[in-house]
Design a protein around this motif. Structure first.
Motif, PDB file in Angstrom:
ATOM      1  N   LEU A 308       0.810  -1.222   0.000  1.00  0.00           N
ATOM      2  CA  LEU A 308       0.000   0.000   0.000  1.00  0.00           C
ATOM      3  C   LEU A 308       0.843   1.272   0.000  1.00  0.00           C
ATOM      4  O   LEU A 308       0.329   2.360  -0.297  1.00  0.00           O
ATOM      5  N   ALA A 309       2.121   1.137   0.292  1.00  0.00           N
ATOM      6  CA  ALA A 309       2.992   2.318   0.225  1.00  0.00           C
ATOM      7  C   ALA A 309       3.040   2.845  -1.212  1.00  0.00           C
ATOM      8  O   ALA A 309       3.230   4.041  -1.443  1.00  0.00           O
ATOM      9  N   ALA A 310       2.826   1.936  -2.179  1.00  0.00           N
ATOM     10  CA  ALA A 310       2.877   2.323  -3.591  1.00  0.00           C
ATOM     11  C   ALA A 310       1.685   3.207  -3.982  1.00  0.00           C
ATOM     12  O   ALA A 310       1.652   3.788  -5.066  1.00  0.00           O
ATOM     13  N   GLN A 311       0.709   3.329  -3.098  1.00  0.00           N
ATOM     14  CA  GLN A 311      -0.439   4.201  -3.393  1.00  0.00           C
ATOM     15  C   GLN A 311      -0.108   5.681  -3.215  1.00  0.00           C
ATOM     16  O   GLN A 311      -0.854   6.546  -3.667  1.00  0.00           O
ATOM     17  N   VAL A 312       0.997   5.940  -2.540  1.00  0.00           N
ATOM     18  CA  VAL A 312       1.339   7.339  -2.254  1.00  0.00           C
ATOM     19  C   VAL A 312       1.912   8.011  -3.499  1.00  0.00           C
ATOM     20  O   VAL A 312       2.854   7.515  -4.109  1.00  0.00           O
ATOM     21  N   ASP A 313       1.308   9.123  -3.870  1.00  0.00           N
ATOM     22  CA  ASP A 313       1.802   9.923  -4.989  1.00  0.00           C
ATOM     23  C   ASP A 313       2.734  10.977  -4.394  1.00  0.00           C
ATOM     24  O   ASP A 313       2.280  11.935  -3.770  1.00  0.00           O
ATOM     25  N   PRO A 314       4.045  10.818  -4.569  1.00  0.00           N
ATOM     26  CA  PRO A 314       4.986  11.648  -3.808  1.00  0.00           C
ATOM     27  C   PRO A 314       4.919  13.132  -4.140  1.00  0.00           C
ATOM     28  O   PRO A 314       5.271  13.962  -3.304  1.00  0.00           O
ATOM     29  N   SER A 315       4.431  13.474  -5.317  1.00  0.00           N
ATOM     30  CA  SER A 315       4.449  14.897  -5.659  1.00  0.00           C
ATOM     31  C   SER A 315       3.098  15.582  -5.442  1.00  0.00           C
ATOM     32  O   SER A 315       2.923  16.758  -5.727  1.00  0.00           O
ATOM     33  N   PHE A 316       2.143  14.826  -4.904  1.00  0.00           N
ATOM     34  CA  PHE A 316       0.793  15.374  -4.753  1.00  0.00           C
ATOM     35  C   PHE A 316       0.645  16.159  -3.447  1.00  0.00           C
ATOM     36  O   PHE A 316       1.027  15.696  -2.381  1.00  0.00           O
ATOM     37  N   VAL A 317       0.097  17.361  -3.540  1.00  0.00           N
ATOM     38  CA  VAL A 317      -0.272  18.123  -2.345  1.00  0.00           C
ATOM     39  C   VAL A 317      -1.730  18.558  -2.512  1.00  0.00           C
ATOM     40  O   VAL A 317      -2.080  19.220  -3.489  1.00  0.00           O
ATOM     41  N   LEU A 318      -2.555  18.160  -1.545  1.00  0.00           N
ATOM     42  CA  LEU A 318      -3.956  18.549  -1.599  1.00  0.00           C
ATOM     43  C   LEU A 318      -4.071  20.065  -1.440  1.00  0.00           C
ATOM     44  O   LEU A 318      -3.245  20.682  -0.780  1.00  0.00           O
ATOM     45  N   GLY A 319      -5.090  20.654  -2.044  1.00  0.00           N
ATOM     46  CA  GLY A 319      -5.279  22.099  -1.877  1.00  0.00           C
ATOM     47  C   GLY A 319      -6.061  22.692  -3.029  1.00  0.00           C
ATOM     48  O   GLY A 319      -6.429  21.976  -3.971  1.00  0.00           O
ATOM     49  N   GLU A 320      -6.313  23.991  -2.936  1.00  0.00           N
ATOM     50  CA  GLU A 320      -7.090  24.687  -3.965  1.00  0.00           C
ATOM     51  C   GLU A 320      -6.469  24.533  -5.351  1.00  0.00           C
ATOM     52  O   GLU A 320      -7.184  24.438  -6.344  1.00  0.00           O
ATOM     53  N   SER A 321      -5.131  24.509  -5.395  1.00  0.00           N
ATOM     54  CA  SER A 321      -4.475  24.487  -6.705  1.00  0.00           C
ATOM     55  C   SER A 321      -4.778  23.202  -7.473  1.00  0.00           C
ATOM     56  O   SER A 321      -4.940  23.232  -8.684  1.00  0.00           O
TER      57      SER A 321
END
Ligand SMILES: Nc1ncnc2c1ncn2[C@@H]1O[C@H](COP(=O)(O)OP(=O)(O)O)[C@@H](O)[C@H]1O
Ligand SMILES: [Mg+2]
Length: 326
Positions: A308-321
């Motif tokens: 399940l560690a492979a589910q992490v999108d390393p460059s993703f940041v939640l937010g308005e953008s």
């Protein structure tokens, strides 16, 4: 803004959440109200009768739909079966907004009319023995946590969660998902001990925790709370005849709530609004990843047979953008 009410059973979480929800609705703000308390009672506290409350759809029973929608076309999440309550959003995931219509609200939310406005109400559904303690995979509050982790909310819109201060919210990351957490405490040793435990868990995660004293009568109660919780004491609420009338099935109009309690609710709102300046989407995303990796290792990988560690999108940041680009 995301706001949680936590505390010991019977302290007044549901009562104060429902009053706060009524207060926000009366200001015209959009509100999503979520009942994640062990005793599902927010619907009745918002004025639904038993029959209406019984027909509210349970989020816990709609997890597959919620997961399927939120997963969207995220290539890192290969199936809804491998999506656990902490699986974070990434590129391709669908995000939720407070004001929009979406299939999750269609399936899980119901409008409740209050004096001055309509709110959306969502409920986890009743808890069984299997939900308490170690049942991680099908956890009822997991549906709420998934939604919060996929939600992009702004400063003038509110998600209010009535929540149990229990091990479930600590084992997952639930307790870190809020701009502010109101800990409802009666002026008793038990009430204050829940505060201490919460504070201890929250310490390393930058959780903004404020105590709302409830059923506070007189100076001695106030002095007790001040001595025990210090500056964390935000406001106190006394016995309310308005609440009692509601419980007798004779709900008065909200304007008729006692002035002191109206003022207390305004204090809660200003405290919540002030925390928006501390909003840090990067930290919010980092924390969901932290709890996901922790859950993956302790039970998720084994339970799903996937890494399940492979589910992490390393460059993703939640937010308005992210919403803007989508
Ligand atoms: N300020 C108050 N004034 C009058 N009754 C209250 C007040 N706060 C809570 N109550 C009553 O106390 C009981 C427990 O409150 P509740 O909100 O259901 O607690 P919790 O959700 O923390 O278990 C309810 O019967 C509620 O109406
Ligand atoms: Mg309750």
């Amino acid at each position: 803004m995301k706001i949680a009410f936590v505390g010991k059973g019977g302290s007044g979480k549901t009562t104060l959440s429902s009053l706060f929800i009524r207060h926000l609705a009366a200001t015209g703000a959009p509100v999503v109200a979520i009942d994640a308390d062990i005793n599902q009672h927010l619907g009745p506290a918002l004025g639904l009768d038993e029959a209406e409350a019984a027909t509210l759809p349970a989020m816990g029973e709609r997890l597959p739909l919620i997961k399927d929608y939120l997963r969207g076309s995220n290539p890192r999440i290969v199936s809804t079966e491998t999506m656990i309550k902490t699986t974070p959003p990434g590129e391709g995931s669908r995000l939720l907004r407070v004001r929009e219509d979406n299939p999750v609200y269609d399936a899980c939310a119901r409008p409740v009319e209050l004096d001055g406005g309509t709110v959306r109400l969502m409920v986890t559904g009743p808890f069984t023995d299997a939900d308490l303690g170690v049942a991680c995979y099908h956890s009822k509050t997991g549906a709420v946590e998934l939604c919060l982790n996929h939600l992009v909310d702004g400063p003038d819109e509110y998600v209010v969660v009535d929540m149990t201060a229990g091990s479930d919210s600590f084992a997952s990351g639930m307790f870190t998902r809020f701009d502010i957490t109101f800990l409802v405490a009666e002026p008793t040793r038990k009430g204050v001990s829940v505060y201490r435990q919460y504070k201890e868990y929250a310490r390393d995660f930058g959780v903004t925790l404020k105590v709302v004293g409830n059923k506070v009568q007189g100076d001695d109660d106030l002095a007790f709370l001040r001595a025990e919780v210090g500056d964390d004491l935000l406001v106190t609420v006394g016995h309310s005849d308005w609440v009692r009338a509601l419980e007798k099935g004779r709900p008065p109009r909200f304007e008729l709530l006692e002035d002191a309690n109206h003022r207390a609710l305004s204090r809660l709102q200003s405290a919540a609004d002030a925390t928006y300046e501390l909003r840090d989407w990067e930290r919010y995303t980092r924390q969901m990843v932290h709890f996901h990796l922790k859950n993956a290792q302790s039970w998720g990988n084994e339970r799903t047979g996937a890494d399940l560690a492979a589910q992490v999108d390393p460059s993703f940041v939640l937010g308005e953008s992210v919403v803007a680009t989508a």
